[in-house]
Design an enzyme around this catalytic site. Structure first.
Site, short mmCIF file in Angstrom:
data_model
loop_
_atom_site.label_atom_id
_atom_site.label_comp_id
_atom_site.label_asym_id
_atom_site.label_seq_id
_atom_site.Cartn_x
_atom_site.Cartn_y
_atom_site.Cartn_z
N LYS A 181 -34.21 -19.36 15.51
CA LYS A 181 -34.64 -20.41 14.58
C LYS A 181 -35.94 -20.98 15.11
O LYS A 181 -36.23 -20.88 16.31
CB LYS A 181 -33.59 -21.52 14.52
CG LYS A 181 -33.65 -22.38 13.29
CD LYS A 181 -32.86 -21.76 12.16
CE LYS A 181 -32.98 -22.52 10.88
NZ LYS A 181 -32.05 -21.99 9.86
N ASP A 186 -36.53 -22.31 5.66
CA ASP A 186 -35.43 -23.28 5.83
C ASP A 186 -35.96 -24.57 5.21
O ASP A 186 -36.87 -24.53 4.37
CB ASP A 186 -35.06 -23.44 7.32
CG ASP A 186 -33.72 -24.16 7.51
OD1 ASP A 186 -32.67 -23.53 7.33
OD2 ASP A 186 -33.72 -25.36 7.82
P1 NDP Z 1 -35.30 -27.59 1.07
O1 NDP Z 1 -36.38 -28.14 1.90
O2 NDP Z 1 -35.63 -26.68 -0.05
O3 NDP Z 1 -34.39 -28.76 0.51
C1 NDP Z 1 -33.76 -29.68 1.35
C2 NDP Z 1 -33.07 -30.71 0.48
O4 NDP Z 1 -32.25 -31.52 1.30
C3 NDP Z 1 -34.04 -31.64 -0.22
O5 NDP Z 1 -33.49 -32.05 -1.42
C4 NDP Z 1 -34.15 -32.78 0.77
O6 NDP Z 1 -34.56 -34.02 0.19
C5 NDP Z 1 -32.73 -32.88 1.24
N1 NDP Z 1 -32.71 -33.46 2.58
C6 NDP Z 1 -33.40 -33.06 3.67
N2 NDP Z 1 -33.16 -33.87 4.71
C7 NDP Z 1 -32.32 -34.80 4.24
C8 NDP Z 1 -31.68 -35.90 4.84
N3 NDP Z 1 -31.88 -36.22 6.13
N4 NDP Z 1 -30.84 -36.63 4.06
C9 NDP Z 1 -30.61 -36.29 2.76
N5 NDP Z 1 -31.20 -35.26 2.14
C10 NDP Z 1 -32.02 -34.52 2.88
O7 NDP Z 1 -34.30 -26.84 2.10
P2 NDP Z 1 -33.18 -25.75 1.78
O8 NDP Z 1 -32.57 -26.00 0.47
O9 NDP Z 1 -33.73 -24.43 2.12
O10 NDP Z 1 -32.11 -26.11 2.94
C11 NDP Z 1 -31.01 -26.98 2.72
C12 NDP Z 1 -29.94 -26.69 3.76
O11 NDP Z 1 -29.50 -25.32 3.63
C13 NDP Z 1 -30.37 -26.83 5.22
O12 NDP Z 1 -29.27 -27.25 5.98
C14 NDP Z 1 -30.73 -25.39 5.62
O13 NDP Z 1 -30.65 -25.20 7.01
C15 NDP Z 1 -29.64 -24.63 4.89
N6 NDP Z 1 -29.87 -23.21 4.61
C16 NDP Z 1 -30.99 -22.78 4.00
C17 NDP Z 1 -31.16 -21.43 3.72
C18 NDP Z 1 -32.33 -20.91 2.96
O14 NDP Z 1 -32.34 -19.71 2.67
N7 NDP Z 1 -33.31 -21.71 2.59
C19 NDP Z 1 -30.14 -20.45 4.13
C20 NDP Z 1 -28.95 -21.03 4.70
C21 NDP Z 1 -28.85 -22.36 4.94
P3 NDP Z 1 -36.04 -34.58 0.46
O15 NDP Z 1 -36.94 -33.69 -0.32
O16 NDP Z 1 -36.01 -35.98 -0.02
O17 NDP Z 1 -36.26 -34.49 1.96
O1 2IT Z 2 -30.05 -20.89 7.85
C1 2IT Z 2 -30.37 -19.77 7.38
O2 2IT Z 2 -29.58 -18.83 7.34
C2 2IT Z 2 -31.73 -19.61 6.88
N1 2IT Z 2 -32.48 -20.57 6.88
C3 2IT Z 2 -32.19 -18.29 6.38
C4 2IT Z 2 -32.52 -17.37 7.51
C5 2IT Z 2 -33.17 -16.07 7.13
O3 2IT Z 2 -33.63 -15.40 8.07
O4 2IT Z 2 -33.25 -15.71 5.95
#
Ligand code: NDP
Ligand code: 2IT
Length: 450
Positions: free
Chosen positions: A124, A164
């Site tokens: 990461k 992420d």
């Molecule tokens: P984004 O940046 O696209 O979206 C994050 C969302 O979460 C936004 O709506 C943001 O709001 C909100 N958020 C962030 N921090 C906070 C906080 N402290 N309190 C409340 N809301 C918060 O990220 P992703 O959708 O990619 O990621 C979301 C989650 O999924 C994370 O935990 C990430 O690690 C996990 N994940 C992501 C993957 C991917 O492929 N992208 C794969 C697997 C897991 P705001 O805009 O106001 O900050």
């Molecule tokens: O938490 C996760 O699994 C990710 N942010 C995606 C990782 C990846 O390599 O696609």
């Protein structure tokens, strides 16, 4: 032995690493029955080696904003474990990023990637850079500066970062462009690239769609239930949340909430995804307050107006809840409200969004609980499909990727459920996921020697 490992970690990792210790403790607590039955884990010091990152890289990122002001941020890449394949995992750009946070995410990633059954190790990275309010040129300048350092450590067969929080298609595009300019190498060194230059179809959707495929399989097998016509609550409004909502709507579920770091939307007539995308897609971060002013009957609940210790999203009665925003966002108080309101399943889209006491409560009360390392693995799985396509210079159809994604999410569910049963922990998918992931990883570590 497990107690000693955690004590040693607490001693050697200062208090800022609390979230890392939380993640390690959860895994270790699941492993007792496995460790007891096989001395090789002790002989090869597997636990000590598994909790220690191979490499923690920190670097300086200096960049210039639109007003010619110079800024400095911390950049990181944590290469945690590559016993199963090249280091693989996302990059997070958020002001809250610290080494401890990335250690927790990288540690979780090695188990998640193991569960996919694919040849990927775990890592990461990221930065404490805040993308909010930055222009496209500022984002580009930052990404270029970040890659000027990062390119030294990554490679298609070494370490393949992806997105992420705060890192999506746009950022991966800028990062890849700079990698290519510096190295002249057009290889699959990042996943989640725009489709026009090496991205896989369905990668943007993969995490959210995978979460729903996992939920469907789990509900069918455990309760003979479907999500169609059921009320669902989702937190977050980013990549994972948007695509979880989209797939839930495709299959006929009714999603009534979404949220961001400032507040929650409750829309009893069902979230208007078109409007939500206008406010939030492609890195736009407009306030959700705009949603409530445009949709009659919807309600905006400001985070600051909600009692401390809970989140408005989980106060809304639902059949299934999908935390898709960030770590530790679902508290014990939230869990109690969900249980009281008759929620039957919680499926994590984010990484470790449910606090330990909330998980205990769900398990005690018989709520089906899917841990993120199992249910959100669809994103990294399709990242690996992207690596395969890049390596063979192929482009797979949408249908092919979708079918493979579905298959892999069902396999993960089966692996986790069966392992839980095998160890006498039926329906405890936390233990099932940790044990199944650990066994595959530990076997590789034993076989490759020290
Ligand atoms: P984004 O940046 O696209 O979206 C994050 C969302 O979460 C936004 O709506 C943001 O709001 C909100 N958020 C962030 N921090 C906070 C906080 N402290 N309190 C409340 N809301 C918060 O990220 P992703 O959708 O990619 O990621 C979301 C989650 O999924 C994370 O935990 C990430 O690690 C996990 N994940 C992501 C993957 C991917 O492929 N992208 C794969 C697997 C897991 P705001 O805009 O106001 O900050
Ligand atoms: O938490 C996760 O699994 C990710 N942010 C995606 C990782 C990846 O390599 O696609």
């Amino acid at each position: 032995m497990i107690k000693k490992i955690i004590e040693n970690l607490e001693k050697s990792n200062c208090s800022v690493d609390g979230i890392f210790i939380q993640a390690v403790s959860e895994v270790m607590n699941s492993l007792q029955p496995v460790i007891e039955n096989d001395d090789r884990y002790e002989t090869y010091a597997i636990l000590e080696r598994i909790v220690t990152a191979d490499r923690i890289i920190q670097f300086k990122v200096q960049w210039v904003d639109d007003h010619n002001h110079v800024h400095v941020n911390n950049g990181y890449r944590i290469q945690y474990n590559n016993a199963l394949g090249p280091y693989k995992g996302g990059l997070r750009f958020h002001p809250s990023v610290t080494e401890g946070m990335l250690k927790f995410l990288a540690f979780e990633q090695i188990f998640k990637n193991s569960l996919t059954g694919l040849p990927i190790g775990g890592g990461k990275g990221g930065s404490d850079f805040d993308p909010k309010g930055k222009s496209d040129f500022e984002i580009m300048n930052f990404c270029r500066a970040f890659m000027r350092e990062l390119h030294l450590y990554i490679g298609a067969r070494i370490d393949v970062p992806a997105g992420d929080i705060g890192v999506g298609n746009r950022e991966i595009g800028f990062l890849f462009g700079e990698y290519k300019r510096i190295t002249r190498n057009y290889d699959g060194v990042l996943s989640g690239k725009p489709f026009t230059f090496g991205g896989s179809l369905l990668r943007p959707e993969a995490t959210g769609y995978g979460v729903v495929y996992f939920a469907q399989e789990m509900l069918k097998e455990e309760l003979e239930e479907v999500l169609e016509n059921q009320i669902c609550t989702v937190s977050g409004a980013g990549n994972v949340a948007l695509h979880t909502i989209e797939k839930l709507q495709h299959i006929g579920a009714k999603v009534v909430t979404c949220s961001d770091s400032e507040g929650t939307i409750y829309d009893p007539s069902g979230i208007n995804l078109t409007l939500l995308r206008i406010l939030k897609d492609d890195g736009r971060r407009l306030s959700l307050e705009n949603y409530a002013t445009q949709v009659q009957g919807s309600q905006y609940i400001k985070k600051a107006d909600y009692p401390i210790g809970g989140h408005a999203t989980w106060n809304i009665p639902c059949f299934a809840a999908f935390p898709c925003a960030t770590q530790n966002e679902l508290t014990e108080m939230d869990a109690q409200i969900l249980v009281n309101n008759g929620c039957v399943a919680v499926i994590e889209g984010a990484n470790m969004p449910t606090q330990p006491k909330a998980i205990e409560l769900f398990l005690r009360e018989g709520v089906l609980f899917a841990p993120g390392k199992a249910s959100n693995a669809g994103g990294v799985a399709v990242s690996e499909f992207e690596m395969s396509q890049n390596a063979s210079m192929e482009k797979w159809s949408y249908e092919k990727v979708d079918a493979k994604l579905k298959e892999i999410m069902c396999q993960i569910y089966k692996r986790v459920a069966l392992t839980a049963k095998e160890y006498g922990k039926e329906r405890n998918f936390v233990d099932g996921a940790n044990i199944a992931a650990f066994k595959r990883l530990a076997e590789a570590m034993i076989l490759e020697g020290v």
